[in-house]
Scaffold this motif. Structure first.
Motif, PDB file in Angstrom:
ATOM      1  N   UNK A  46       0.845  -1.206   0.000  1.00 59.60           N
ATOM      2  CA  UNK A  46       0.000   0.000   0.000  1.00 59.60           C
ATOM      3  C   UNK A  46       0.878   1.254   0.000  1.00 59.60           C
ATOM      4  N   UNK A  47       1.856   1.254   0.904  1.00 64.22           N
ATOM      5  CA  UNK A  47       2.696   2.438   1.069  1.00 64.22           C
ATOM      6  C   UNK A  47       3.584   2.653  -0.154  1.00 64.22           C
ATOM      7  N   UNK A  48       4.168   1.582  -0.655  1.00 59.16           N
ATOM      8  CA  UNK A  48       5.082   1.714  -1.801  1.00 59.16           C
ATOM      9  C   UNK A  48       4.351   2.279  -3.010  1.00 59.16           C
ATOM     10  N   UNK A  49       3.079   1.904  -3.151  1.00 57.94           N
ATOM     11  CA  UNK A  49       2.296   2.341  -4.310  1.00 57.94           C
ATOM     12  C   UNK A  49       1.940   3.816  -4.242  1.00 57.94           C
ATOM     13  N   UNK A  50       2.101   4.438  -3.068  1.00 59.43           N
ATOM     14  CA  UNK A  50       1.725   5.844  -2.917  1.00 59.43           C
ATOM     15  C   UNK A  50       2.921   6.798  -2.968  1.00 59.43           C
ATOM     16  N   UNK A  51       4.132   6.238  -2.888  1.00 58.66           N
ATOM     17  CA  UNK A  51       5.307   7.114  -2.832  1.00 58.66           C
ATOM     18  C   UNK A  51       5.387   7.965  -4.107  1.00 58.66           C
ATOM     19  N   UNK A  52       5.481   9.276  -3.946  1.00 62.43           N
ATOM     20  CA  UNK A  52       5.791  10.211  -5.036  1.00 62.43           C
ATOM     21  C   UNK A  52       5.002   9.987  -6.305  1.00 62.43           C
ATOM     22  N   UNK A 105      -2.727  -6.587   6.999  1.00 56.87           N
ATOM     23  CA  UNK A 105      -2.275  -5.227   7.288  1.00 56.87           C
ATOM     24  C   UNK A 105      -2.731  -4.265   6.197  1.00 56.87           C
ATOM     25  N   UNK A 106      -2.645  -2.977   6.520  1.00 53.48           N
ATOM     26  CA  UNK A 106      -3.027  -1.940   5.554  1.00 53.48           C
ATOM     27  C   UNK A 106      -2.344  -0.634   5.933  1.00 53.48           C
ATOM     28  N   UNK A 107      -2.135   0.205   4.916  1.00 52.73           N
ATOM     29  CA  UNK A 107      -1.607   1.545   5.151  1.00 52.73           C
ATOM     30  C   UNK A 107      -2.512   2.545   4.435  1.00 52.73           C
ATOM     31  N   UNK A 108      -2.873   3.591   5.139  1.00 51.42           N
ATOM     32  CA  UNK A 108      -3.758   4.627   4.589  1.00 51.42           C
ATOM     33  C   UNK A 108      -3.140   5.981   4.908  1.00 51.42           C
ATOM     34  N   UNK A 109      -3.234   6.911   3.977  1.00 49.17           N
ATOM     35  CA  UNK A 109      -2.711   8.233   4.304  1.00 49.17           C
ATOM     36  C   UNK A 109      -3.687   9.321   3.878  1.00 49.17           C
ATOM     37  N   UNK A 110      -3.542  10.464   4.525  1.00 50.64           N
ATOM     38  CA  UNK A 110      -4.295  11.646   4.112  1.00 50.64           C
ATOM     39  C   UNK A 110      -3.502  12.324   3.021  1.00 50.64           C
ATOM     40  N   UNK A 138     -10.440 -10.744   6.953  1.00 50.65           N
ATOM     41  CA  UNK A 138     -11.674 -11.525   6.852  1.00 50.65           C
ATOM     42  C   UNK A 138     -12.066 -11.799   5.402  1.00 50.65           C
ATOM     43  N   UNK A 139     -11.111 -11.585   4.490  1.00 49.67           N
ATOM     44  CA  UNK A 139     -11.327 -12.017   3.108  1.00 49.67           C
ATOM     45  C   UNK A 139     -11.877 -10.956   2.170  1.00 49.67           C
ATOM     46  N   UNK A 140     -12.011  -9.738   2.648  1.00 43.51           N
ATOM     47  CA  UNK A 140     -12.472  -8.663   1.765  1.00 43.51           C
ATOM     48  C   UNK A 140     -11.309  -8.266   0.854  1.00 43.51           C
ATOM     49  N   UNK A 141     -11.475  -8.415  -0.453  1.00 42.50           N
ATOM     50  CA  UNK A 141     -10.326  -8.177  -1.344  1.00 42.50           C
ATOM     51  C   UNK A 141     -10.100  -6.686  -1.616  1.00 42.50           C
ATOM     52  N   UNK A 142      -9.582  -5.953  -0.638  1.00 43.97           N
ATOM     53  CA  UNK A 142      -9.307  -4.527  -0.817  1.00 43.97           C
ATOM     54  C   UNK A 142      -7.974  -4.391  -1.545  1.00 43.97           C
ATOM     55  N   UNK A 143      -8.040  -3.876  -2.760  1.00 42.12           N
ATOM     56  CA  UNK A 143      -6.849  -3.857  -3.612  1.00 42.12           C
ATOM     57  C   UNK A 143      -5.817  -2.853  -3.093  1.00 42.12           C
ATOM     58  N   UNK A 144      -4.585  -3.066  -3.509  1.00 40.45           N
ATOM     59  CA  UNK A 144      -3.458  -2.179  -3.177  1.00 40.45           C
ATOM     60  C   UNK A 144      -3.427  -1.036  -4.182  1.00 40.45           C
ATOM     61  N   UNK A 145      -3.274   0.204  -3.755  1.00 38.65           N
ATOM     62  CA  UNK A 145      -3.291   0.672  -2.361  1.00 38.65           C
ATOM     63  C   UNK A 145      -4.718   0.999  -1.912  1.00 38.65           C
ATOM     64  N   UNK A 146      -4.911   0.968  -0.605  1.00 39.45           N
ATOM     65  CA  UNK A 146      -6.235   1.268  -0.040  1.00 39.45           C
ATOM     66  C   UNK A 146      -6.722   2.634  -0.524  1.00 39.45           C
ATOM     67  N   UNK A 147      -5.780   3.606  -0.594  1.00 35.00           N
ATOM     68  CA  UNK A 147      -6.180   4.968  -0.991  1.00 35.00           C
ATOM     69  C   UNK A 147      -6.803   5.038  -2.386  1.00 35.00           C
ATOM     70  N   UNK A 148      -6.529   4.049  -3.236  1.00 38.85           N
ATOM     71  CA  UNK A 148      -7.131   4.049  -4.574  1.00 38.85           C
ATOM     72  C   UNK A 148      -8.269   3.032  -4.690  1.00 38.85           C
ATOM     73  N   UNK A 149      -8.569   2.343  -3.597  1.00 36.72           N
ATOM     74  CA  UNK A 149      -9.614   1.318  -3.641  1.00 36.72           C
ATOM     75  C   UNK A 149     -10.889   1.763  -2.974  1.00 36.72           C
ATOM     76  N   UNK A 150     -10.749   2.567  -1.919  1.00 35.29           N
ATOM     77  CA  UNK A 150     -11.941   2.994  -1.180  1.00 35.29           C
ATOM     78  C   UNK A 150     -11.833   4.484  -0.879  1.00 35.29           C
ATOM     79  N   UNK A 151     -12.956   5.083  -0.583  1.00 35.88           N
ATOM     80  CA  UNK A 151     -12.959   6.465  -0.108  1.00 35.88           C
ATOM     81  C   UNK A 151     -12.763   7.485  -1.206  1.00 35.88           C
ATOM     82  N   UNK A 152     -12.376   8.680  -0.785  1.00 35.75           N
ATOM     83  CA  UNK A 152     -12.362   9.848  -1.657  1.00 35.75           C
ATOM     84  C   UNK A 152     -11.338   9.714  -2.792  1.00 35.75           C
ATOM     85  N   UNK A 153     -10.282   8.945  -2.566  1.00 29.73           N
ATOM     86  CA  UNK A 153      -9.234   8.846  -3.593  1.00 29.73           C
ATOM     87  C   UNK A 153      -9.389   7.650  -4.504  1.00 29.73           C
TER      88      UNK A 153
END
Lengths: 759, 301
Positions: free
Chosen positions: B90-96, B175-180, B283-298
């Motif tokens: 998740x984090x690597x996909x958001x760098x720069x 695990x997951x990483x999310x950023x503002x 619990x098996x929910x396939x939230x794709x990498x990165x979270x910031x591009x899978x759910x929410x405002x981004x």
């Protein structure tokens, strides 16, 4: 009414003429130029907001190995310049008034040597009071940015006093009576931060002298203005200064005016070598006298219960920064936007352009419009709410329309604003159910077309290939496409048959440059006139050849034929070959710019000619946004942008203009704002000054309400370059307000500010 | 003038580092700092980016050993990282930007020690160790103990980061990483949070770890995340508790990007969202990498 159901360009779409060399990397920009013996230029900037220079010693810089020239104000003619008020000099004299003011310049064999020389300059300052707040700077006892303001030469039409560099107003009707008669009065105060043009190419200048003549290659939107600035400040006649603009990497107004061409020319003369200046990104942020000014906008509107606007009072304070640059007309332009494209019988709007120790403000794409329109359209939704009317309905009720009288007493011929509002609302699905974190906002806008003198030549050479030699400047506006289309249509040829030669003041006739959305509007007229002369020549040649009357010759599809008998024809290539042995095929054109319309009943103090607009352009943007309620982060999902810019000559290019303008508007709405501390920019870098990226771009649906407009540009075209940058931020604000309840009255509407307003 | 050596072996690189050469791989911190005038280029540089010894992603019996010069782009696309150490992907996909990710390395991100580094919080919640080597030998330091302040680590000047060792995670862990972020590309974390959630066979939380980005002089772990979450369902009260715990741990500054108040609030939101995403994945929910591009405002549309 000549509104097309939808805009369809049935002709083959034009490939962008300068596209292939740009995307393949063969296009040369100013910074790419290399010359034998070329030196690197570097400037010493003030780096303080306001101070008296008590010591300036450049002797150390001259001793640095590899240094060929060191210049300060002492080395140049003592010329004060600027449009409107002659308030500045090329190099600081005695006092620095903003952090990006040039104190000294060096030319050296390498960037590193130039940097060492700059570091070797000793400058001592005595700090002066920093004028940081344009509102407070109007007080009688406020410290003055220019204590000798009254001694400066200035345009006599300007009303100025102390830190107020220019005051303008527009007034019509009786506002006091209107307010008294209104059922409801709504007032609001809106504050917009300054912002930047932020072209991706930082500016670059190369200068080379040959004898008494200098050639300057520069990343300018306005080569003739750059030339004239060099001539004024270095006291040279125009025929000894040649300005050439290679490919330009964006301008957005930031590269209007002349900037550092004289400094580099003076360095090259002193060094007896070609000299190149290339700005760093930080320099591009702090030094040019073109940035979008911060504003404080107060609007009060009286409205009847039926929704009719009866009166408006407004006041705008514009942060001019340290020098006036080209901003003298901004107050009146801002006042026009506070009025807006609404029928308002009683108005009184004033605006003050106030000196501060900030970077000078100046033309950035649609100067004054995004901020004032954001404020006015926010206010419009508040007024509509106060009388319980739907925002779209309220605008349809009050907007200017064909034959109606606008706020300054201008009567409109055929205009399409109402149609713009209807189409934008329809396309966006105004009123449809949305998820509870989404909303749609609408805003309308207007913008003038600027009639000015402009010239072009058109020639066909012996093989029938065409050239358009024009003073026009291409900065992404699409001149490379529309001018070829116009010439081709005039001559019955194809756009690909023409190359454009220009951006060279020694070669082409005058044009004011890529400024004021004017290239197609004025240079298009010149190209049509020039091509018309060649067409006349071709018809005469064909008449001889075909034994017909010249009046009966038609130019079409690369041939000249007799009207009604297409078989009696001769190719233009053949005619060009004939002409090559006799009278050459050369046309020149300029044409008379359209006259400014009459207005009635309006009085202006400090009039700068902005109360009446030739061929005004109209727009309505409807914007769907999504809000993250936990953090205040807003994302623009969709924009419906509907524009009346008259006839659209090049549909593909026009859509590109609108999409780019919308993106710039989204940036201004959400993320672009200059942060000042001690009078200095704290976010003069692309990491902290947040432009929108391609990943952030919304879906933009563009439509044109095409009305061939009398007294406008070629074929009834109006301008288009700036209009798309007018309404977006206002529409975003109105969408956000529907989600937050409480309205945010600060621009940009950053996540933290949105979060704060939600409480 | 900068001296530039290209190391042909790890031994050569270590010898040069011992002499005072600064290692460089992608250069996304060193070169940008020099270009913007924050710090001049070091006088002596040794390039380590071509060393095979530092570029592997190797499964070991204990876990995964990630070479120091593995790029962010490679990490975000490596299946074992995506599957088992998802927060790091998740984090690597958001760098720069894409170009930053193509040349920027995990070792560089770790050694640069920015409090706003994206990979730091994931490494902490995954109990990673930083593998340091010098001519004197090798040692490992837990990520949670590695950063000493902005731009500072506990590594000695002659030590080179050669790898990250991430232990195998227990069954039922995710695990997951999310950023503002204020925009969807070319962004730096305003604040961020990584979470690891361990579930037992019946889907109950038995362990958790939460670490925070850009709210303190270093990446910091939230105290007692397991105590807050263990045995509870992720109802609003539980999520509010973890958000509050994160906000309490934060000691943010006010700067151009955000005020301390806003950062403290938002890091709680990020912690809550990271826990939700990690729990979802466990619990098996396939939230794709990165979270910031899978759910929410981004999220991508």
């Amino acid at each position: 009414m000549a509104i097309a159901a939808e805009s369809i360009d049935r002709r083959p779409r034009l490939v962008r003429a300068d596209g292939p060399e740009k995307v393949t990397g063969t296009a040369l920009y100013t910074a790419d130029l290399r010359m034998t013996g070329m030196l690197a230029a570097k400037f010493l900037f003030a780096e303080v907001a306001h101070a008296r220079i008590t010591r300036l010693d450049v002797s150390g810089a001259r001793l640095v190995p590899g240094v060929f020239a060191v210049l300060t104000a002492a080395d140049l003619p003592d010329v004060r310049y600027s449009a409107g008020v002659a308030d500045r000099t090329l190099f600081a004299r005695d006092v620095v008034r903003f952090e990006g003011e040039v104190v000294a310049a060096v030319a050296a064999v390498t960037d590193e040597a130039a940097r060492r020389a700059i570091d070797a300059i000793i400058v001592d300052y005595e700090p002066l009071a920093i004028v940081d707040d344009p509102e407070a700077a109007r007080a009688d006892d406020a410290p003055l940015v220019h204590p000798h303001w009254a001694d400066y030469e200035s345009d006599p039409s300007l009303v100025r006093h102390g830190n107020v560099a220019a005051f303008s107003s527009i007034a019509r009707g009786d506002v006091d009576a209107g307010m008294a008669q209104a059922d409801v009065v709504v007032a609001g105060r809106y504050v917009a931060d300054g912002s930047h043009a932020a072209p991706i190419e930082p500016r670059a200048v190369v200068a080379r002298w040959e004898g008494e003549k200098v050639t300057i290659w520069t990343s300018s939107q306005v080569p003739f203005a750059a030339r004239d600035g060099v001539c004024e400040t270095l006291r040279l006649p125009t025929n000894r200064v040649r300005v050439i603009v290679p490919h330009l990497g964006g301008g957005f107004g930031g590269k209007c005016g002349f900037h550092f061409e004289p400094h580099v020319a003076a360095l090259a003369r002193a060094a007896r070598r070609p000299v190149k200046l290339v700005f760093t990104r930080r320099e591009e942020f702090i030094a040019p006298d073109r940035r979008r000014e911060s504003m404080i906008i107060e609007i009060t509107t009286g409205v009847n219960n039926d929704g009719t606007i009866v009166a408006r009072r407004g006041h705008v304070i514009l942060d001019n920064g340290a020098y006036i640059a080209d901003a003298a007309f901004f107050p009146q332009l801002a006042a026009m936007h506070v009025a807006g494209p609404y029928v308002i019988p009683n108005i009184e709007i004033s605006a003050e352009l106030v000196y501060t120790n900030h970077q000078p403000s100046g033309s950035v794409r649609a100067p004054t419009a995004p901020q004032t329109t954001w404020a006015r359209e926010s206010h419009t939704d508040e007024v509509a709410a106060a009388v319980g009317l739907d925002p779209v309905e309220f605008r349809l009720l009050n907007a200017v329309d064909t034959a109606k009288i606008g706020p300054t007493g201008q009567t409109y011929d055929e205009i399409g604003l109402i149609e713009c509002i209807r189409r934008a609302a329809d396309s966006a699905g105004w009123g449809r159910p949305l998820p509870d974190d989404e909303a749609i906002g609408v805003a309308i806008g207007w913008w003038p077309s600027f009639p000015v003198a402009s010239g072009a030549y058109v020639k066909l050479d012996s093989d029938g290939a065409g050239q358009i030699i024009t003073g026009a400047q291409e900065c992404g506006t699409g001149a490379v496409m529309t001018l070829r289309r116009l010439a081709a249509d005039e001559l019955g040829m194809q756009p690909d048959d023409f190359q454009i030669v220009g951006q060279d003041t020694a070669v082409a006739p005058y044009d004011v440059g890529a400024t004021g959305s004017q290239t197609l509007f004025n240079n298009g007229r010149a190209v049509v006139a020039a091509a018309g002369q060649v067409a006349e020549q071709l018809r005469n040649l064909a008449a001889d050849r075909l034994e017909a009357s010249a009046a009966d010759i038609v130019l079409d599809s690369g041939v000249a034929h007799v009207a009604g008998t297409p078989d009696r024809n001769v190719s233009i290539i053949e005619l060009a070959a004939i002409a090559a042995r006799g009278e050459l095929l050369i046309g020149h054109g300029s044409g008379q710019p359209p006259a400014t319309p009459e207005i009635s009943g309006t009085t202006c103090v400090g009039d700068q000619g902005m109360a009446a607009w030739v061929a005004p352009q109209f727009s309505c943007h409807a914007v769907r946004v999504k809000l993250d309620r936990d953090t205040g982060v807003v994302r623009v999902l969709e924009v419906d942008a509907v524009h009346d810019s008259g006839t659209i000559i090049n549909h593909l290019g026009a859509v590109g203009q609108v999409e780019g303008g919308v993106m710039m508007g989204v940036g201004q709405a959400l993320s672009e704002g200059t942060v000042y501390g001690d009078g200095r920019q704290r976010n003069a870098a692309l990491l902290e000054y947040k432009l929108q990226t391609a990943a952030d771009s919304p879906t933009v649906r563009t439509q044109f309400v095409e009305i061939a407009t009398e007294g406008a540009g070629p074929r009834g075209a109006k301008g288009l370059a700036e209009a798309p940058n007018v309404a977006t931020a206002g529409a975003v604000a109105n969408a956000i307000a529907r989600l937050t309840g409480e309205r945010l009255r600060r621009l940009p509407m950053t996540p933290e500010r949105v979060w704060e307003v939600m409480g | 003038m900068t001296e530039f050596e290209i190391a042909s072996s790890l031994e050569e690189a270590l010898a040069l580092v011992a002499e005072g050469y600064r290692p460089i791989a992608g250069g996304t911190d060193l070169v940008v700092a020099a270009r913007t005038g924050r710090a001049p280029l070091p006088g002596r540089l040794v390039s380590i980016e071509r060393l095979d010894e530092l570029s592997g992603i190797e499964p070991t019996t204990e876990g995964l050993l990630i070479g120091a010069v593995v790029t962010h782009a490679r990490l975000m696309r490596t299946q074992s990282v995506i599957d088992d150490f998802t927060a790091l992907a998740d984090a690597s996909a958001l760098v720069g930007s894409p170009s930053t990710r193509n040349v920027g390395t995990i070792g560089g991100n770790v050694m640069n020690a920015s409090p706003a580094m994206d990979t730091g919080a994931p490494l902490v919640v995954l109990n990673a160790e930083i593998v340091l080597r010098s001519t004197r030998g090798e040692r490992r330091v837990a990520a949670a103990d590695f950063w000493a302040g902005p731009g500072r680590t506990v590594a000695e000047p002659d030590e080179l980061c050669v790898a990250l060792a991430i232990p195998n995670q227990p069954d039922g862990s995710a695990s997951a990483y999310v950023r503002l972020e204020y925009r969807r590309a070319m962004e730096i974390a305003v604040v961020g949070a990584a979470a690891r959630v361990d579930l037992d066979g019946r889907g109950r939380i038995i362990g958790a770890s939460v670490a925070l980005t850009a709210v303190a002089p270093t990446i910091v772990a939230v105290d007692g995340a397991t105590e807050v979450l263990a045995g509870r369902s992720l109802d609003p009260a539980t999520l509010t508790d973890i958000a509050d715990a994160a906000s309490r741990k934060a000691t943010p500054i006010s700067d151009l990007r955000a005020s301390d108040t806003y950062r403290r609030h938002c890091v709680g939101v990020m912690a809550r969202r990271a826990v939700e995403a990690a729990f979802g994945r466990a619990t098996g929910d396939p939230i794709a990498v990165p979270v910031n591009r899978s759910t929410g405002i981004g999220a991508a549309r």
